[in-house]
Structure formats: C-alpha cells, structure tokens
Design a protein around this motif. Structure first.
Motif, short mmCIF file in Angstrom:
data_model
loop_
_atom_site.label_atom_id
_atom_site.label_comp_id
_atom_site.label_asym_id
_atom_site.label_seq_id
_atom_site.Cartn_x
_atom_site.Cartn_y
_atom_site.Cartn_z
N THR A 103 33.33 42.70 45.32
CA THR A 103 34.42 42.17 45.60
C THR A 103 34.40 42.17 46.88
O THR A 103 34.92 41.18 47.64
CB THR A 103 35.92 43.28 45.11
N ASP A 140 31.88 39.43 48.23
CA ASP A 140 32.37 38.17 47.88
C ASP A 140 33.29 37.34 48.85
O ASP A 140 33.50 36.34 49.04
CB ASP A 140 32.75 38.06 46.30
N ALA A 141 34.22 38.46 48.98
CA ALA A 141 35.45 38.07 49.81
C ALA A 141 35.07 37.77 51.31
O ALA A 141 35.37 36.54 52.10
CB ALA A 141 36.57 39.21 50.05
N SER A 162 33.08 34.63 51.35
CA SER A 162 33.44 33.29 50.86
C SER A 162 34.32 32.56 52.33
O SER A 162 34.53 31.33 52.15
CB SER A 162 34.59 33.37 49.86
N GLU A 179 36.93 32.85 53.24
CA GLU A 179 38.12 32.11 52.87
C GLU A 179 39.46 32.92 53.44
O GLU A 179 39.46 34.22 53.23
CB GLU A 179 38.77 31.92 51.35
N MET A 193 41.40 35.56 51.33
CA MET A 193 40.77 36.89 50.91
C MET A 193 41.29 37.91 51.87
O MET A 193 41.29 39.07 51.41
CB MET A 193 39.21 36.57 50.82
N LEU A 199 41.39 42.26 51.61
CA LEU A 199 40.50 43.15 52.41
C LEU A 199 41.08 43.98 53.24
O LEU A 199 40.86 45.08 53.23
CB LEU A 199 39.56 42.40 53.38
#
Length: 69
Positions: free
Chosen positions: A24, A27-28, A31, A33, A36, A40
């Motif tokens: 998780t 990936d955050a 990405s 993005e 996200m 976090l």
C-alpha cells in the motif's frame, strides 16, 4: 483532514499483513498521485502515535537528512 477520511483509511488497512501494508505504501509513493497523500498521512499518524520517543527522534533525524538532499 476530515475525520471520515481518517476512519476510512484505517478501516481499509486494518488487519492487513506487513506485506500488504508495505505494498500500500509503495504503491502510493510510486503512483505520485496527490490524492494518495492524505492516506499516507493517516498511516504516518498511526506510526507516530505508536512510536517511542527514541523512534520518533530517529524518524525526525531521517526526515531531516532526507530533506537536505
């Protein structure tokens, strides 16, 4: 940060294994993005609240060092 978001993030990862939590987080970060970042932040809040003073100092040292690059 909206309390509902905090609760939703915690609910979504509660019971996850360490591998799932790592996935998780990775990936955050990968990405890149903006959406996200609040998630976090919630995860960091949990880490911070459950860390000893020595662990907090170590995190702050790491953060300070990482920001000096």
């Amino acid at each position: 940060m909206d309390l509902n978001l905090r609760n939703a993030v915690i609910h979504n990862v509660s019971g996850n294994t360490q591998d799932q939590l790592e996935d998780t987080i990775v990936d955050a970060i990968q990405s890149s993005e903006e959406k996200m970042l609040p998630g976090l932040g919630v995860l960091f809040e949990v880490i911070w609240q459950n860390s000893s003073e020595n662990e907090k100092k170590e995190m702050l040292d790491t953060l300070e060092s990482g920001l000096k690059r």
